[in-house]
Design a protein around this motif. Structure first.
Motif, PDB file in Angstrom:
ATOM      1  N   ASN A 162      79.031 111.848  24.123  1.00 22.24           N
ATOM      2  CA  ASN A 162      79.689 110.578  24.395  1.00 22.24           C
ATOM      3  C   ASN A 162      80.150 110.613  25.861  1.00 22.24           C
ATOM      4  O   ASN A 162      79.794 111.531  26.600  1.00 22.24           O
ATOM      5  N   THR A 163      80.924 109.651  26.278  1.00 23.25           N
ATOM      6  CA  THR A 163      81.292 109.558  27.705  1.00 23.25           C
ATOM      7  C   THR A 163      82.405 110.533  28.080  1.00 23.25           C
ATOM      8  O   THR A 163      83.214 110.942  27.236  1.00 23.25           O
ATOM      9  N   PHE A 164      82.448 110.871  29.369  1.00 23.56           N
ATOM     10  CA  PHE A 164      83.520 111.719  29.909  1.00 23.56           C
ATOM     11  C   PHE A 164      84.724 110.853  30.257  1.00 23.56           C
ATOM     12  O   PHE A 164      84.567 109.795  30.889  1.00 23.56           O
ATOM     13  N   SER A 165      85.893 111.329  29.942  1.00 23.64           N
ATOM     14  CA  SER A 165      87.107 110.629  30.365  1.00 23.64           C
ATOM     15  C   SER A 165      87.179 110.683  31.895  1.00 23.64           C
ATOM     16  O   SER A 165      87.062 111.751  32.501  1.00 23.64           O
ATOM     17  N   TYR A 216      92.344 105.210  32.005  1.00 24.53           N
ATOM     18  CA  TYR A 216      91.097 105.970  32.066  1.00 24.53           C
ATOM     19  C   TYR A 216      89.959 105.211  31.382  1.00 24.53           C
ATOM     20  O   TYR A 216      90.192 104.342  30.550  1.00 24.53           O
ATOM     21  N   ALA A 217      88.735 105.582  31.719  1.00 23.27           N
ATOM     22  CA  ALA A 217      87.562 104.943  31.115  1.00 23.27           C
ATOM     23  C   ALA A 217      86.495 106.015  30.906  1.00 23.27           C
ATOM     24  O   ALA A 217      86.655 107.156  31.329  1.00 23.27           O
ATOM     25  N   GLY A 218      85.399 105.639  30.249  1.00 22.14           N
ATOM     26  CA  GLY A 218      84.359 106.626  29.922  1.00 22.14           C
ATOM     27  C   GLY A 218      83.213 106.577  30.916  1.00 22.14           C
ATOM     28  O   GLY A 218      82.640 105.521  31.168  1.00 22.14           O
ATOM     29  N   LEU A 219      82.883 107.733  31.474  1.00 23.72           N
ATOM     30  CA  LEU A 219      81.791 107.818  32.460  1.00 23.72           C
ATOM     31  C   LEU A 219      80.471 108.153  31.764  1.00 23.72           C
ATOM     32  O   LEU A 219      80.387 109.082  30.960  1.00 23.72           O
ATOM     33  N   SER A 220      79.434 107.374  32.104  1.00 23.46           N
ATOM     34  CA  SER A 220      78.093 107.602  31.547  1.00 23.46           C
ATOM     35  C   SER A 220      77.066 107.429  32.658  1.00 23.46           C
ATOM     36  O   SER A 220      77.418 107.107  33.791  1.00 23.46           O
ATOM     37  N   GLY A 221      75.789 107.632  32.319  1.00 25.70           N
ATOM     38  CA  GLY A 221      74.722 107.430  33.303  1.00 25.70           C
ATOM     39  C   GLY A 221      74.268 108.733  33.951  1.00 25.70           C
ATOM     40  O   GLY A 221      74.744 109.825  33.595  1.00 25.70           O
TER      41      GLY A 221
END
Ligand SMILES: Cc1cc2nc3c(=O)[nH]c(=O)nc-3n(C[C@H](O)[C@H](O)[C@H](O)COP(=O)(O)O)c2cc1C
Length: 310
Positions: free
Chosen positions: A201-204, A221-226
């Protein structure tokens, strides 16, 4: 002949390309762009027992080689999904995965129970709509002050154990890279009877607006993806694949057929594609075609030949 097919705990996939939860809706909109039955599978938008409006404020923000999201699990709720989306899912010819979240164990269990019951009725009538549950344990545990279930192995164990006792549908647990020990988490899922794990899943992560002197996101905070997270995702998939015998579905930054082969070589049974759907709306279709061509060029006739060779 190139064989792209794979199998995740009895669920047959025509190819390993699954669309990741939260980046493909329930498939209808993308279905207007191309025949999504060319894909291996889809994981629907994360569902909670009750409908959720999601977070206020900015929800997505582009970063170098990736994106941050703070969608907050906006979704119609399990009952509305079963009523409004499953008639469409019944007609699809690919692996259909329900992504399930929850803020309390009771909500998780009740959500899984509703999905299981609905599936039993549909299956008896020969109208199956759901092939697998993907349990998203990255949701905040409201009773424990908001820390995600997916951080501590022993906190997550209780959710996995209770969901396993609730449904006999194939069950894959989606792991967070923010876990204290992602390998230990995967081993726990296997011990508790999960049919597979999916990661990551995404990284904080965070973005600050220096002029406003505040975080861009109301939730801080938000979730990092890509692509930015791909090398770390690959390392985690490799480590987890070596520690468990259940299938591992790999994801994180996949944008090309080369990326897919890397994850398969690291040990993934299949892969998921998230952020790339926002870069290329026909990305799923293109990746399937590119994968077949790449395998032909590399003289790989089946994914089994290269799976986990690293
Ligand atoms: C906008 C957005 C919404 C997401 N929503 C969910 C969700 O509802 N449930 C979930 O398990 N993962 C969700 N994810 C995580 C993705 O499924 C995936 O694990 C992650 O983005 C890493 O893959 P990627 O780098 O290919 O995007 C979301 C990701 C994005 C970008």
């Amino acid at each position: 002949m190139i064989d792209l097919s794979c199998n995740i705990s009895g669920v047959h996939l025509r190819n390993p390309v699954i669309m990741a939860s939260g980046t493909f809706g329930f498939g209808k909109e993308y279905g207007a762009l191309y025949d999504i039955n060319q894909l291996g599978g889809i994981s629907g938008k994360g569902l909670t027992l009750y409908p959720k409006d999601g977070n206020d404020g900015i929800r997505v923000y582009e970063t170098p080689s990736g994106m941050l999201n703070s969608v907050g699990l906006e979704n119609p709720g399990v009952a509305a999904f079963l009523r409004d989306e499953c008639p469409h899912w019944e007609k699809l010819d690919l692996a259909r995965i329900v992504n399930l979240g929850g803020n309390t164990i009771e909500d998780y269990v009740e959500g899984a129970r509703l999905i299981h019951e609905d599936s039993t009725v549909r299956m008896a009538a020969g109208r199956q709509a759901v092939d697998m549950i993907e349990l998203n344990i990255s949701c905040p545990n409201v009773k424990a002050g908001g820390m995600a279930y997916g951080i501590q192995t022993e906190t997550a164990r209780e959710v996995v154990r209770q969901i396993r006792a609730t449904t006999s549908l194939p069950l894959v647990i989606k792991l967070s890279p923010n876990a204290e020990d992602i390998v230990g988490m995967a081993v726990m899922c296997q011990e508790e009877g999960a049919d597979g794990v999916s990661l990551i899943n995404t990284f904080s992560a965070m973005k600050i607006d220096i002029r406003k002197r505040r975080s861009v996101f109301d939730n801080l905070y938000a979730g990092l993806s890509g692509p930015a997270i791909k090398p770390i995702a690959l390392r985690m998939v490799h480590q987890v694949s070596r520690a468990v015998t259940i299938p591992v579905i790999g994801m994180g930054g996949i944008c090309s057929a080369e990326d897919i082969l890397e994850f398969i070589m690291a040990g993934a049974a299949a892969i998921q594609v998230g952020t790339y759907n926002f870069v290329n709306l026909r990305g799923g279709q293109q990746l399937v075609q590119d994968l077949e061509q790449l395998m032909e060029r590399e003289k790989i006739t089946s994914l089994d030949e290269i799976r986990g060779i690293i």
